[in-house]
Write a protein that holds these residues in place. Structure first.
Motif, PDB file in Angstrom:
ATOM      1  N   TYR A 312       0.847  -1.202   0.000  1.00  0.00           N
ATOM      2  CA  TYR A 312       0.000   0.000   0.000  1.00  0.00           C
ATOM      3  C   TYR A 312       0.879   1.248   0.000  1.00  0.00           C
ATOM      4  O   TYR A 312       0.591   2.220  -0.697  1.00  0.00           O
ATOM      5  N   PHE A 315       2.005   1.701  -3.437  1.00  0.00           N
ATOM      6  CA  PHE A 315       0.864   2.202  -4.219  1.00  0.00           C
ATOM      7  C   PHE A 315       0.737   3.722  -4.050  1.00  0.00           C
ATOM      8  O   PHE A 315       0.589   4.465  -5.025  1.00  0.00           O
ATOM      9  N   ILE A 325      -5.955  10.229  -5.187  1.00  0.00           N
ATOM     10  CA  ILE A 325      -5.843   8.868  -5.726  1.00  0.00           C
ATOM     11  C   ILE A 325      -7.189   8.198  -5.555  1.00  0.00           C
ATOM     12  O   ILE A 325      -7.739   8.171  -4.444  1.00  0.00           O
ATOM     13  N   ASN A 326      -7.704   7.667  -6.638  1.00  0.00           N
ATOM     14  CA  ASN A 326      -8.947   6.906  -6.526  1.00  0.00           C
ATOM     15  C   ASN A 326      -8.571   5.465  -6.191  1.00  0.00           C
ATOM     16  O   ASN A 326      -7.866   4.800  -6.945  1.00  0.00           O
ATOM     17  N   THR A 328      -8.864   1.613  -5.814  1.00  0.00           N
ATOM     18  CA  THR A 328      -9.592   0.405  -6.229  1.00  0.00           C
ATOM     19  C   THR A 328      -8.694  -0.790  -5.908  1.00  0.00           C
ATOM     20  O   THR A 328      -7.462  -0.662  -5.878  1.00  0.00           O
ATOM     21  N   GLU A 330      -8.270  -3.231  -7.773  1.00  0.00           N
ATOM     22  CA  GLU A 330      -7.585  -3.562  -9.026  1.00  0.00           C
ATOM     23  C   GLU A 330      -6.248  -2.806  -9.095  1.00  0.00           C
ATOM     24  O   GLU A 330      -5.195  -3.399  -9.366  1.00  0.00           O
ATOM     25  N   ALA A 331      -6.312  -1.504  -8.806  1.00  0.00           N
ATOM     26  CA  ALA A 331      -5.084  -0.692  -8.849  1.00  0.00           C
ATOM     27  C   ALA A 331      -4.111  -1.133  -7.763  1.00  0.00           C
ATOM     28  O   ALA A 331      -2.903  -1.223  -7.992  1.00  0.00           O
ATOM     29  N   LEU A 332      -4.639  -1.430  -6.567  1.00  0.00           N
ATOM     30  CA  LEU A 332      -3.755  -1.894  -5.493  1.00  0.00           C
ATOM     31  C   LEU A 332      -3.128  -3.229  -5.874  1.00  0.00           C
ATOM     32  O   LEU A 332      -1.952  -3.485  -5.592  1.00  0.00           O
ATOM     33  N   ALA A 334      -2.370  -4.282  -8.885  1.00  0.00           N
ATOM     34  CA  ALA A 334      -1.286  -4.057  -9.854  1.00  0.00           C
ATOM     35  C   ALA A 334      -0.043  -3.539  -9.130  1.00  0.00           C
ATOM     36  O   ALA A 334       1.083  -3.975  -9.405  1.00  0.00           O
ATOM     37  N   ALA A 335      -0.263  -2.613  -8.178  1.00  0.00           N
ATOM     38  CA  ALA A 335       0.874  -2.062  -7.428  1.00  0.00           C
ATOM     39  C   ALA A 335       1.542  -3.159  -6.602  1.00  0.00           C
ATOM     40  O   ALA A 335       2.774  -3.232  -6.511  1.00  0.00           O
TER      41      ALA A 335
END
Ligand code: AMP
Ligand code: ZN
Length: 469
Positions: A312, A315, A325-326, A328, A330-332, A334-335
């Motif tokens: 996190y 991220f 930062i939005n 999601t 999904e984004a977390l 990928a990070a």
């Protein structure tokens, strides 16, 4: 601190001037940094935690540049009302204690410890950080009101003492506020006797017959301090009347920080803070992550879904702290994948030797430009995929990590190998509880310390702390 690093100029975006300014410390010895801390009535959500990542990156950057830091993060354990910025509603801590049928101290201990745990998990440096509590600084807050009263800035309304914002001409500066056309009480239910809507409570009176769980005597009667007061009283106590840097989330600009600044500058007749830095929000579907909207996650929620706290952190650092930062999953996700790959790849490199001058200069320039961690991370990837000698790669990345703090090469973040101040603070609290014979509280604190990975032994020389292996 690495004294070998040259001290190149640092630039920070100062909310007060709405521009990037070169950082000049008030004195060469020690830089003062104050960050508004949590209200300990519940777990911090991952939006809240972004603000401590900002102060951590700031601290690490200043240390990297050769400054020594005096850092304060306050713990709000009284006075933050459910109405947040309106001085109305029930005290959040009391509300939580009643809802859980617990003592106030049980609630504040539990969530202070949980906050400290979050800081450690996020690899936020806490060595020598001061964590003052509002309830431990009531006399200082009363003194501050007395000073303001002597200067004619305080008046009494039906439910408390208020600061008269019309008497401080610079009131609107920090928030670029436009107060014209506001009618007293218009934003909120009318407080009898309040002169301007922007005026804020310094001391709230305990309502007659009310069953307050936390209240104190004062020259104005029994009651409790207004929420903004603690930050002025405690920052000035530990950092002096005029200090360098103050951070928090951007929601604090128009009210909390504006009020802190007003009461501090009026009390001392001096500037309060030189640089104000604010992080943008974590949003969910475009709306601020918040307890009241119920759209929040804690670090434990993330861990429960297989996302480590350091992922996190990674991220967050992928965006500039002033960009929203939005969030999601999904984004977390990928990070997290990228974070794991970085750690695996760095761990496979031979141990460090000399850093690469070119990349070091680029990294330093990125961070010196208002803490551009996104660029810093991009450079880390460039180093990793460059044709540099593998050991030089590792040395360079490990040096970057003194600021980024994202590496976890052997299951342990690199920076937090000493006993954190947060744990020491819990030990201190336990000693205080023991001193007043509050064994239940002392046991609760021991359990917390144990949970956070330390064994506590009471010896004739005092408590002894050892990390569990
Ligand atoms: P609180 O515990 O509510 O006093 O908030 C602690 C810190 O978190 C403050 O600096 C807030 O400005 C910040 N904060 C609150 N919500 C968010 C969010 N959604 N995103 C980023 N920062 C936040
Ligand atoms: Zn504050």
């Amino acid at each position: 601190m690495d004294l070998a690093m040259p001290r190149s100029p640092l630039f920070f975006y100062n909310t007060l001037s709405r521009s990037k300014e070169e950082f000049t410390p008030l004195n060469q010895g020690e830089v003062g940094l104050y960050s508004c801390g949590p209200t300990v009535y519940d777990y911090a959500h991952i939006g809240n935690l972004r603000s401590y990542i900002l102060s951590d990156i700031l601290r690490r950057t200043l240390e990297w540049s050769g400054y020594s830091i005096r850092q304060v993060i306050n713990i709000t354990d009284v006075g933050h009302l459910a109405g947040d910025t309106t001085d109305t509603g029930e005290d959040k801590i009391e509300q939580a204690a009643r809802a859980a049928s617990k003592q106030v101290t049980e609630i504040t201990t539990l969530y202070t410890a949980a906050f400290f745990d979050d800081l450690v998990k996020l690899n936020i440096k806490t060595t020598d950080t001061i964590f003052p509590r509002a309830t431990a600084h009531i006399p200082e807050q009363i003194e501050l009101i007395k000073t303001l009263e002597t200067k004619g800035l305080v008046y009494e309304a039906a439910d408390g003492l208020y600061f008269d914002t019309s008497l401080y001409p610079a009131y609107t500066e920090l928030g670029r506020l436009n107060l014209s056309g506001q009618v007293a009480g218009a934003r909120v239910e009318v407080t009898k006797g309040k002169r301007q809507p922007a005026d804020f409570a310094l001391w709230k009176f305990s309502p007659p017959g009310a069953d307050r769980l936390q209240e104190w005597d004062s020259p104005w009667g029994r009651g409790w301090p207004g929420w903004h007061l603690e930050c002025s009283a405690m920052s000035m106590k530990y950092l002096g009347k005029h200090f360098d840097l103050h951070t928090g989330g951007e929601d604090h600009i128009p009210v909390h920080h504006t009020n802190e600044r007003a009461q501090s500058e009026c009390a001392t007749g001096e500037p309060f803070v030189n640089y104000w830095l604010h992080n943008a929000f974590i949003t969910v579907d475009g709306r601020k992550m918040s307890k009241s909207l119920g759209n929040f996650y804690t670090l434990s929620d993330l861990a429960g879904q297989g996302f480590p706290a350091l992922a996190y952190r990674y991220f967050l650092l992928g965006a500039h702290y002033r960009s929203p930062i939005n969030f999601t999953f999904e984004a977390l996700g990928a990070a997290t994948k990228a974070w794991r790959k970085v750690n695996t790849e760095v761990a496979s490199l031979p141990t460090a030797s000399k850093t690469d001058d070119h990349f070091m200069a680029e990294f330093e320039a990125a961070i010196a430009d208002d803490l551009n961690t996104a660029k810093g991370l991009a450079l880390l990837h460039e180093v990793l995929h460059s044709s540099l000698d593998p050991s030089v790669k590792r040395a360079t990345i490990q040096k970057f990590d003194e600021i980024l703090g994202i590496l976890d090469l052997n299951g342990k973040p690199l920076a937090n190998t000493v006993i954190p101040e947060t744990i020491k603070s819990l030990v201190q609290d336990r000693e205080i509880a023991r001193g007043r014979g509050d064994w239940a509280q002392a046991d609760l604190l021991r359990a917390e310390i144990d949970k956070q990975g330390y064994t506590l032994k009471d010896t004739s020389a005092g408590p002894e702390l050892t990390p569990k292996t």
